[in-house]
Design an enzyme around this catalytic site. Structure first.
Site, PDB file in Angstrom:
ATOM      1  N   HIS A  75      -8.560   9.457   3.165  1.00 21.28           N
ATOM      2  CA  HIS A  75      -8.200   8.369   2.247  1.00 21.28           C
ATOM      3  C   HIS A  75      -8.450   8.867   0.828  1.00 21.28           C
ATOM      4  CE1 HIS A  75      -7.871   4.513   0.302  1.00 21.28           C
ATOM      5  NE2 HIS A  75      -7.551   3.935   1.451  1.00 21.28           N
ATOM      6  N   GLU A 121       0.843  -1.199   0.000  1.00 22.93           N
ATOM      7  CA  GLU A 121       0.000   0.000   0.000  1.00 22.93           C
ATOM      8  C   GLU A 121       0.872   1.240   0.000  1.00 22.93           C
ATOM      9  OE1 GLU A 121      -3.541  -0.134   2.619  1.00 22.93           O
ATOM     10  OE2 GLU A 121      -2.967  -2.186   3.045  1.00 22.93           O
ATOM     11  N   ARG A 173      -0.275   8.633   1.891  1.00 22.91           N
ATOM     12  CA  ARG A 173      -1.658   9.063   1.729  1.00 22.91           C
ATOM     13  C   ARG A 173      -1.883  10.573   1.771  1.00 22.91           C
ATOM     14  NH1 ARG A 173      -5.262   4.932   5.121  1.00 22.91           N
ATOM     15  NH2 ARG A 173      -4.588   3.328   3.668  1.00 22.91           N
ATOM     16  N   ARG A 232      -0.494   8.494   9.213  1.00 26.28           N
ATOM     17  CA  ARG A 232      -0.353   7.049   9.449  1.00 26.28           C
ATOM     18  C   ARG A 232       0.036   6.305   8.175  1.00 26.28           C
ATOM     19  NH1 ARG A 232      -4.397   2.609   9.013  1.00 26.28           N
ATOM     20  NH2 ARG A 232      -5.563   4.235   7.947  1.00 26.28           N
ATOM     21  N   HIS A 283     -10.915   9.579   6.928  1.00 27.79           N
ATOM     22  CA  HIS A 283     -10.736   8.131   7.075  1.00 27.79           C
ATOM     23  C   HIS A 283     -10.214   7.722   8.444  1.00 27.79           C
ATOM     24  CE1 HIS A 283      -9.925   4.058   5.722  1.00 27.79           C
ATOM     25  NE2 HIS A 283      -8.640   4.164   6.018  1.00 27.79           N
TER      26      HIS A 283
HETATM   27  P1  FAD Z   1     -13.446   0.295  15.915  1.00 28.60           P
HETATM   28  O1  FAD Z   1     -13.115  -0.927  15.172  1.00 28.60           O
HETATM   29  O2  FAD Z   1     -13.960   1.432  15.216  1.00 28.60           O
HETATM   30  O3  FAD Z   1     -14.344  -0.087  17.146  1.00 28.60           O
HETATM   31  C1  FAD Z   1     -14.889   0.923  17.968  1.00 28.60           C
HETATM   32  C2  FAD Z   1     -16.001   0.322  18.771  1.00 28.60           C
HETATM   33  O4  FAD Z   1     -16.413   1.218  19.796  1.00 28.60           O
HETATM   34  C3  FAD Z   1     -17.256   0.003  17.992  1.00 28.60           C
HETATM   35  O5  FAD Z   1     -17.741  -1.231  18.427  1.00 28.60           O
HETATM   36  C4  FAD Z   1     -18.216   1.122  18.390  1.00 28.60           C
HETATM   37  O6  FAD Z   1     -19.572   0.788  18.254  1.00 28.60           O
HETATM   38  C5  FAD Z   1     -17.826   1.307  19.818  1.00 28.60           C
HETATM   39  N1  FAD Z   1     -18.163   2.607  20.423  1.00 28.60           N
HETATM   40  C6  FAD Z   1     -17.833   3.837  19.987  1.00 28.60           C
HETATM   41  N2  FAD Z   1     -18.274   4.766  20.857  1.00 28.60           N
HETATM   42  C7  FAD Z   1     -18.901   4.108  21.853  1.00 28.60           C
HETATM   43  C8  FAD Z   1     -19.572   4.508  23.031  1.00 28.60           C
HETATM   44  N3  FAD Z   1     -19.728   5.804  23.383  1.00 28.60           N
HETATM   45  N4  FAD Z   1     -20.108   3.563  23.828  1.00 28.60           N
HETATM   46  C9  FAD Z   1     -19.995   2.251  23.511  1.00 28.60           C
HETATM   47  N5  FAD Z   1     -19.377   1.816  22.400  1.00 28.60           N
HETATM   48  C10 FAD Z   1     -18.831   2.737  21.588  1.00 28.60           C
HETATM   49  N6  FAD Z   1      -6.635  -0.104   9.145  1.00 28.60           N
HETATM   50  C11 FAD Z   1      -5.700  -1.025   8.866  1.00 28.60           C
HETATM   51  O7  FAD Z   1      -4.725  -1.174   9.626  1.00 28.60           O
HETATM   52  N7  FAD Z   1      -5.823  -1.786   7.756  1.00 28.60           N
HETATM   53  C12 FAD Z   1      -6.857  -1.686   6.885  1.00 28.60           C
HETATM   54  O8  FAD Z   1      -6.942  -2.398   5.915  1.00 28.60           O
HETATM   55  C13 FAD Z   1      -7.849  -0.716   7.163  1.00 28.60           C
HETATM   56  N8  FAD Z   1      -8.897  -0.534   6.316  1.00 28.60           N
HETATM   57  C14 FAD Z   1      -9.889   0.326   6.681  1.00 28.60           C
HETATM   58  C15 FAD Z   1     -11.022   0.434   5.869  1.00 28.60           C
HETATM   59  C16 FAD Z   1     -12.074   1.244   6.258  1.00 28.60           C
HETATM   60  C17 FAD Z   1     -13.287   1.368   5.388  1.00 28.60           C
HETATM   61  C18 FAD Z   1     -11.993   1.973   7.470  1.00 28.60           C
HETATM   62  C19 FAD Z   1     -13.121   2.842   7.905  1.00 28.60           C
HETATM   63  C20 FAD Z   1     -10.857   1.893   8.250  1.00 28.60           C
HETATM   64  C21 FAD Z   1      -9.802   1.078   7.868  1.00 28.60           C
HETATM   65  N9  FAD Z   1      -8.664   0.962   8.650  1.00 28.60           N
HETATM   66  C22 FAD Z   1      -7.709   0.047   8.329  1.00 28.60           C
HETATM   67  C23 FAD Z   1      -8.588   1.595   9.948  1.00 28.60           C
HETATM   68  C24 FAD Z   1      -8.953   0.545  11.003  1.00 28.60           C
HETATM   69  O9  FAD Z   1     -10.021  -0.239  10.523  1.00 28.60           O
HETATM   70  C25 FAD Z   1      -9.353   1.158  12.302  1.00 28.60           C
HETATM   71  O10 FAD Z   1      -8.420   2.109  12.692  1.00 28.60           O
HETATM   72  C26 FAD Z   1      -9.426   0.094  13.378  1.00 28.60           C
HETATM   73  O11 FAD Z   1     -10.275  -0.939  12.963  1.00 28.60           O
HETATM   74  C27 FAD Z   1      -9.906   0.692  14.657  1.00 28.60           C
HETATM   75  O12 FAD Z   1     -10.152  -0.347  15.561  1.00 28.60           O
HETATM   76  P2  FAD Z   1     -10.719   0.034  16.998  1.00 28.60           P
HETATM   77  O13 FAD Z   1     -11.002  -1.242  17.667  1.00 28.60           O
HETATM   78  O14 FAD Z   1      -9.829   1.004  17.621  1.00 28.60           O
HETATM   79  O15 FAD Z   1     -12.075   0.810  16.679  1.00 28.60           O
HETATM   80  C1  SIN Z   2      -7.101   0.483   2.579  1.00 32.84           C
HETATM   81  O1  SIN Z   2      -7.321  -0.718   2.413  1.00 32.84           O
HETATM   82  O2  SIN Z   2      -6.832   1.269   1.682  1.00 32.84           O
HETATM   83  C2  SIN Z   2      -7.176   1.021   3.968  1.00 32.84           C
HETATM   84  C3  SIN Z   2      -5.979   0.678   4.697  1.00 32.84           C
HETATM   85  C4  SIN Z   2      -5.811   1.547   5.907  1.00 32.84           C
HETATM   86  O3  SIN Z   2      -6.568   2.487   6.121  1.00 32.84           O
HETATM   87  O4  SIN Z   2      -4.874   1.269   6.649  1.00 32.84           O
END
Ligand code: FAD
Ligand code: SIN
Length: 549
Positions: free
Chosen positions: A248, A125, A298, A394, A359
């Site tokens: 993104h 990437e 990015r 990032r 993003h």
């Molecule tokens: P999340 O997975 O967002 O989980 C947060 C949780 O908290 C959810 O369950 C939500 O409902 C809950 N929550 C929020 N507020 C509250 C509240 N007040 N009370 C109770 N619950 C709450 N990163 C990579 O490294 N590789 C990738 O390929 C990648 N692709 C991506 C593609 C997309 C479309 C997106 C949007 C992001 C991508 N990212 C990627 C970024 C990555 O997915 C996220 O940074 C990561 O998943 C965050 O994980 P997390 O557990 O911190 O938060």
């Molecule tokens: C992507 O698949 O382009 C998202 C990856 C990331 O946000 O880290």
């Protein structure tokens, strides 16, 4: 509204994405764990992750040193070198734990390579100089989330609370008590029963994810309202580097689809960014912006697209991967291929129209590499946190890696402090939530209006391209809106929409204040009034903290 229900656990985790669930699994070895999540268990940014997890799995073609260098390069002189090294070097063991739990990542054999068929098929990437992204086709997040949920469900001492939105943290200072500031639990709104419950515990891990919904256009699902940053800010935890919001470059541009990402891994497999020229031909443009062209970091790609769109007045640019066979594209990107086909785009035949969108929140709750916030018992893990890994931008696919590694360190730190945490526990004495109980037919329209206004001016004034004037305009607007919200918050019956609006507004103001205080351009923060990076600001973080009164 009833506010009487009291629930006691050893540990609370707020959020059920990768960070929350992996932390809960680690903590389940230490005692009872409540996982509180505001929608269904699997609704999270994690679920939509496409590209994968950046990790040095192939020591012949890659090295920790190179992964560290790429991360630091993307981060534009703001990453913390020691944190980067620790997370990168601890990546393989954390990822192997995930594999041990049952996560399956695509192998070279599955991609049709006969040699080394059992080796992982590593993707590439933006900003990566090596192939190092472990993926499950293009639905990595879904695979990881599925395995973590089933593992949590198999643990007797993990209890899920779905449709429960955390409103605020309960800390010593919030209660007006004397002594070292400690966390004692959280006030949580059960959105089905419409009651505020008091959860008490020895530790609270905030894993609430990102804040993409602060902006009008985003790749993030509706849950991403910055709740954790806002809650920690109100609890006086320092919030760091919030001006660095990542856009993104390639979200599908189509009237029938919102928020669908076209993974950077598509560029990793050779897709080229193009725009229409005056004759209507598709022409490459990234060669004018960076030596890595379409695979540049990015921040550079998103800014280049923004610039091209403003110059040409066009609505989108295009990703061109028509030189690859349909069979390969269907196998490597099954989900993206399908989604594009649904709206009449065949990636093997048609260029894909794309635009940038908000993003990833690179800043967040300031923590160490173990997620510790400085308040006894309070941890932040995942996108909500700022460990210093990402700096000013990032590196793609480093966030899932960070969440895995930090979750393990957080649980280890909690384990080492269990006696102290147990001694400072105060469950019996905690008051229940006090809320207004007025209702008002006007309420919903005010909430909707404020919500939309914030997201629009954040996009227009605090987006990819900033100026002092734009930031001042945004600041004036957010001040008024926050005043209005605070009034509503205390007078009216609390609803999930109101909780989220209050948090969105608070995070927007923190982003604006952070952007105003950085008088230079660096990584994701570009201000046309200070277009250069100032070397004396290298490795200087922006920190915003609500003072203790
Ligand atoms: P999340 O997975 O967002 O989980 C947060 C949780 O908290 C959810 O369950 C939500 O409902 C809950 N929550 C929020 N507020 C509250 C509240 N007040 N009370 C109770 N619950 C709450 N990163 C990579 O490294 N590789 C990738 O390929 C990648 N692709 C991506 C593609 C997309 C479309 C997106 C949007 C992001 C991508 N990212 C990627 C970024 C990555 O997915 C996220 O940074 C990561 O998943 C965050 O994980 P997390 O557990 O911190 O938060
Ligand atoms: C992507 O698949 O382009 C998202 C990856 C990331 O946000 O880290």
């Amino acid at each position: 509204m009833s506010t009487k229900e009291l629930l006691n656990f050893d540990h609370i985790v707020i959020g059920s994405g990768l960070a929350g669930l992996f932390t809960a699994i680690q903590l389940s070895k230490l005692g009872s764990v409540a996982v509180i999540t505001k929608r269904g268990i699997d609704e999270s940014n994690t679920r939509y992750a496409q590209g994968g997890i950046a990790c040095v799995m192939d020591k012949k073609e890659d090295s920790f040193k190179q992964h560290v260098k790429d991360t630091m390069g993307a981060g534009d002189h703001l990453c913390k070198a020691e944190i980067v090294r620790t997370i990168v070097e601890n990546g393989p063991s954390a990822v192997n734990e995930l594999i041990h739990l049952g996560a399956h990542f695509t192998t070279r054999g599955e991609m049709g390579h006969k040699q080394d068929g059992k080796d992982y098929d590593l993707g590439r990437e933006g900003g990566h100089t090596r192939r190092r992204v472990l993926h499950a086709g293009d639905i990595t997040g879904e695979e990881v989330e599925k395995i973590l949920i089933s593992t949590c469900r198999s643990k007797q001492n993990i209890t899920f609370f779905e449709n429960h939105i955390a409103i605020d943290l309960i800390t010593t200072s919030r209660l007006g008590w004397l002594g070292e500031d400690s966390v004692h639990g959280a006030y949580v709104l059960d959105t089905h029963k419409n009651i505020v419950k008091t959860f008490t515990s020895m530790s609270v891990t905030v894993a609430t994810g990102g804040a993409g919904k602060v902006y009008l256009y985003t790749s993030n699902p509706d849950i991403a309202c910055g709740d954790g940053v806002a809650m920690c800010y109100r609890a006086h935890v320092p919030i760091e580097n919030m001006e660095f919001f990542q856009f993104h470059p390639t979200i599908l541009y189509h009237p029938k689809v919102t928020s669908f990402l076209i993974s950077e891994a598509v560029r990793g497999e050779g897709a080229i960014l193009k725009r229409l020229d005056a004759k209507g031909d598709l022409v490459e443009f990234m060669d004018r912006y960076h030596e890595m062209k379409s695979l540049a970091p990015r921040d550079i790609v998103a800014r280049a697209i923004d610039n091209e769109l403003k110059r040409s007045g066009q609505n989108c640019v295009f990703l061109d991967i028509r030189h690859k066979k349909e069979d390969f594209l269907r196998r490597r990107f099954p989900n993206i291929f399908e989604k594009c086909m649904e709206v009449g785009i065949n990636m093997a035949v048609d260029p894909i129209p794309v635009v940038p969108a908000a993003h990833y929140c690179c800043g967040g709750v300031k923590t160490g590499v173990n997620g510790f916030t400085g308040i006894n018992g309070l941890y932040a893990v995942g996108e909500v946190a700022s460990t210093g890994l990402h700096g000013a931008n990032r590196l793609a696919s480093n966030s899932l890696l960070e969440a895995l590694v930090v979750a393990k360190f957080a649980a280890k730190d909690i384990k080492s402090k269990m006696r102290k945490l147990s001694d400072s526990r105060a469950s019996g004495k905690i008051p229940t939530w006090r809320s207004g109980n007025a209702t008002n037919s006007d309420e919903q329209v005010v909430i909707t209006h404020n919500w939309e206004e914030i997201r629009k001016f954040m996009w227009d004034y605090v987006g990819i391209f900033r100026t002092n004037k734009r930031l001042e305009r945004a600041k004036n607007r957010i001040k008024n809106i926050r005043r209005e919200i605070e009034k509503y918050y205390w007078d009216f019956l609390i609803t999930p929409d109101l909780v989220e609006l209050r948090n969105i507004a608070s995070v927007a103001e923190i982003i604006i204040d952070s952007a105003m205080s950085r008088k230079e351009s660096r990584g994701l923060h570009f201000n046309a009034d200070y277009p250069q990076r100032e070397p004396e600001m290298d490795f200087v973080d922006t920190v915003i903290q609500q003072p203790y009164s």
